[in-house]
Design a protein around this motif. Structure first.
Motif, mmCIF file in Angstrom:
data_model
loop_
_atom_site.group_PDB
_atom_site.id
_atom_site.type_symbol
_atom_site.label_atom_id
_atom_site.label_comp_id
_atom_site.label_asym_id
_atom_site.label_seq_id
_atom_site.Cartn_x
_atom_site.Cartn_y
_atom_site.Cartn_z
ATOM 1 N N HIS A 22 0.838 -1.199 0.000
ATOM 2 C CA HIS A 22 0.000 0.000 0.000
ATOM 3 C C HIS A 22 0.874 1.251 0.000
ATOM 4 C CE1 HIS A 22 -3.970 -1.845 0.447
ATOM 5 N NE2 HIS A 22 -3.352 -2.772 1.158
ATOM 6 N N LEU A 23 0.489 2.182 -0.847
ATOM 7 C CA LEU A 23 1.215 3.444 -0.984
ATOM 8 C C LEU A 23 0.398 4.549 -0.338
ATOM 9 C CD1 LEU A 23 3.763 4.655 -2.297
ATOM 10 C CD2 LEU A 23 2.395 5.094 -4.342
ATOM 11 N N VAL A 79 13.255 -6.974 -11.960
ATOM 12 C CA VAL A 79 12.284 -7.322 -10.926
ATOM 13 C C VAL A 79 11.183 -6.266 -10.904
ATOM 14 C CG1 VAL A 79 13.938 -8.572 -9.478
ATOM 15 C CG2 VAL A 79 13.615 -6.101 -9.157
ATOM 16 N N SER A 80 10.079 -6.597 -10.266
ATOM 17 C CA SER A 80 8.974 -5.645 -10.191
ATOM 18 C C SER A 80 8.464 -5.527 -8.759
ATOM 19 C CB SER A 80 7.830 -6.067 -11.121
ATOM 20 O OG SER A 80 7.285 -7.309 -10.709
ATOM 21 N N PHE A 81 7.826 -4.387 -8.496
ATOM 22 C CA PHE A 81 7.200 -4.100 -7.207
ATOM 23 C C PHE A 81 5.819 -3.529 -7.513
ATOM 24 C CE2 PHE A 81 11.736 -3.813 -6.849
ATOM 25 C CZ PHE A 81 12.052 -4.434 -5.660
ATOM 26 N N HIS A 82 4.828 -3.916 -6.727
ATOM 27 C CA HIS A 82 3.438 -3.580 -7.057
ATOM 28 C C HIS A 82 2.753 -2.904 -5.869
ATOM 29 C CE1 HIS A 82 3.818 -5.968 -10.741
ATOM 30 N NE2 HIS A 82 4.565 -6.758 -9.998
ATOM 31 N N TYR A 83 2.045 -1.801 -6.169
ATOM 32 C CA TYR A 83 1.471 -0.965 -5.122
ATOM 33 C C TYR A 83 0.005 -0.662 -5.409
ATOM 34 C CZ TYR A 83 6.338 -0.247 -3.887
ATOM 35 O OH TYR A 83 7.648 -0.457 -3.532
ATOM 36 N N VAL A 84 -0.709 -0.364 -4.326
ATOM 37 C CA VAL A 84 -2.108 0.051 -4.418
ATOM 38 C C VAL A 84 -2.243 1.383 -3.694
ATOM 39 C CG1 VAL A 84 -4.503 -0.510 -3.880
ATOM 40 C CG2 VAL A 84 -2.896 -2.347 -4.449
ATOM 41 N N TYR A 85 -2.766 2.378 -4.396
ATOM 42 C CA TYR A 85 -2.994 3.698 -3.799
ATOM 43 C C TYR A 85 -4.490 3.914 -3.674
ATOM 44 C CZ TYR A 85 -2.563 8.700 -2.885
ATOM 45 O OH TYR A 85 -2.633 9.939 -2.316
ATOM 46 N N ASP A 86 -4.965 4.146 -2.463
ATOM 47 C CA ASP A 86 -6.398 4.347 -2.209
ATOM 48 C C ASP A 86 -6.769 5.794 -2.531
ATOM 49 O OD1 ASP A 86 -8.994 4.388 -1.375
ATOM 50 O OD2 ASP A 86 -8.627 3.624 0.635
#
Length: 451
Positions: free
Chosen positions: A133-134, A159-166
């Motif tokens: 979470h961002l 490589v990858s990094f995955h985020y969710v911004y509300d």
């Protein structure tokens, strides 16, 4: 494993049989415009991410994808758990951490947007990457190892990094800026973001940015999510690392991406729309918003289009300016005191009143074809109450618009035209081409000048 179904029309009325498929199958079929084709797949391995893709088989087709694992037998526009309605290819990623993901049957509805939609349906299971979470106005130092990805040319380790911004926690009419800064000048960063796809990439993304060894950033508006049921921005950051040199001319193929230490820093900042205005302009924005608090120009436009049987006429597609963006657009045209402003297709008069509030025009004119929108603009003008001697809100018929191209040629030298469409008119030269926020999202605006 590939299974090609006969190319017969699946009309998709409720009560029809749902066609069972297996994960890993590739199914080809077609569906008529405005109808659904239905499929069902069983998903029980909740340690995996379920990926469902609907792809057009030809350039004329545009399938929309709806998925449900609830009590609905049919996944459609009213009853669904996940959806993807992009132009062209669509994809739904169901992560095992999704609270709505449960073992059992998943119903897939393919909606035919065009006259006859040929589509290819694919389902697969993949190892799920971690989701983080961002949060706004907070620096995050990101360390390895990340989620492994296929290499790029010259960058064997990726490589990858995955985020969710509300987005729901941000203020309405705000802009969110996301900046990613690498800690190595050799790191290649790629950012993909979406308001619909859980794991955006180069094929499925609405926003994107990239760079090598330099800060990379993108921005989105909270208004971009007003029609998104999840109100979340999904962000994928891909970090690629080159091979390292043992000595001059010698490459170390065993070089690896860092498994510890900081790879990059990510920072997101929320800027409210009114904060971008000079202090003396903020009361003008408040006044402008108050005029339109109870006015739904889109609804008025739809009513008028139905009245004259023009629902499918693209020329009547309704949209409105945003106050802050419109200030930036006007200033890019460099208006001089005492000039006259015209808005052709003025709707409820938002741009006309904004122009009066923002710049020192001698007169401002709104010109509208749909009678209902014209009446709304007149009502708002009477409510506005400023010196009406400078105002004209005019209702013109179709003949006026047919003559529009000729009228451009009759304009005085130095007159400017602000438009969303770049027509080939020799008498006009391009001054500025830039993306601005409108009521329906961001679009390209052209500023032209009469030579």
């Amino acid at each position: 494993m590939t299974s090609k179904l006969p190319r017969t029309v699946i009309q998709g009325q409720e009560g029809e049989d749902v066609k069972d498929i297996k994960i890993g199958q590739v199914v080809e079929s077609r569906v008529s415009a405005g109808r659904f084709g239905y499929f069902r797949v069983k998903h029980t391995d909740m340690t995996k991410l379920l990926r469902i893709r609907a792809e057009p088989v030809d350039c004329q087709s545009d399938p929309d994808l709806f998925v449900s694992n609830r009590e609905y037998k049919f996944a459609n526009k009213r009853m669904y758990t996940w959806k993807s309605c992009l132009v062209g290819k669509d994809r739904v990623d169901i992560h095992p951490t999704d609270a709505k993901a449960t073992p059992g049957d998943y119903t897939i509805g393919i909606f035919g947007y065009n006259d006859l939609t040929y589509f290819r349906l694919k389902t697969s299971l993949i190892d799920p990457p971690p989701l983080h979470h961002l949060h706004a106005n907070k620096d995050i130092n990101v360390t390895g190892p990340g989620y492994p990805q296929a290499p790029l040319d010259g960058y064997p380790h990726r490589v990858s990094f995955h985020y969710v911004y509300d987005v729901s926690v941000a203020k309405k009419n705000a802009t969110v800026f996301v900046t990613v800064t690498p800690f190595s000048h050799q790191t290649h960063l790629q950012i993909y973001a979406s308001n619909a796809i859980l794991l955006p990439d180069c094929s499925f993304s609405r926003w994107r940015a990239n760079g090598v060894g330099v800060p990379v950033s993108f921005k989105f508006d909270t208004e971009d999510f007003k029609h998104s049921p999840q109100k979340k921005c999904f962000i994928s950051i891909y970090a690629s690392f080159p091979t390292t040199k043992k000595s001059k001319g010698e490459i170390a193929p065993e070089a690896k991406s860092p498994k510890s230490g900081v790879i990059f820093r990510i920072f997101s900042e929320v800027v409210n729309e009114e904060d971008r205005l000079p202090p003396d302009f903020k009361p003008r924005l408040k006044r402008w918003r108050a005029l339109y608090d109870t006015v739904d120009g889109g609804k008025v436009s739809q009513t008028e289009r139905r009245r004259i049987s023009a629902e499918k006429e693209k020329a009547f597609t309704y949209g409105e300016v945003e106050f802050v963006s419109f200030l930036e657009i006007l200033r890019s045209a460099k208006p001089n005191p005492g000039e006259t402003f015209y808005d052709l297709g003025s709707g409820t008069g938002k741009a006309v009143i904004a122009a009066h509030l923002l710049e020192d025009f001698k007169q401002v004119h709104g010109i509208e074809l749909l009678e209902g929108l014209h009446k709304s603009a007149v009502d708002i003008l009477n409510k506005f109450g400023d010196n009406k001697q400078m105002w004209k809100v005019i209702y013109f018929d179709e003949q006026f618009y047919q003559e529009l191209g000729k009228r451009f040629k009759l304009m005085k030298k130095g007159a400017r035209v602000i438009t969303l469409k770049m027509d080939n008119i020799p008498e006009l030269k391009l001054l500025i081409r830039k993306s601005y926020k409108m009521s329906w999202g961001r679009c390209t605006v052209y500023v032209l000048e009469r030579m």
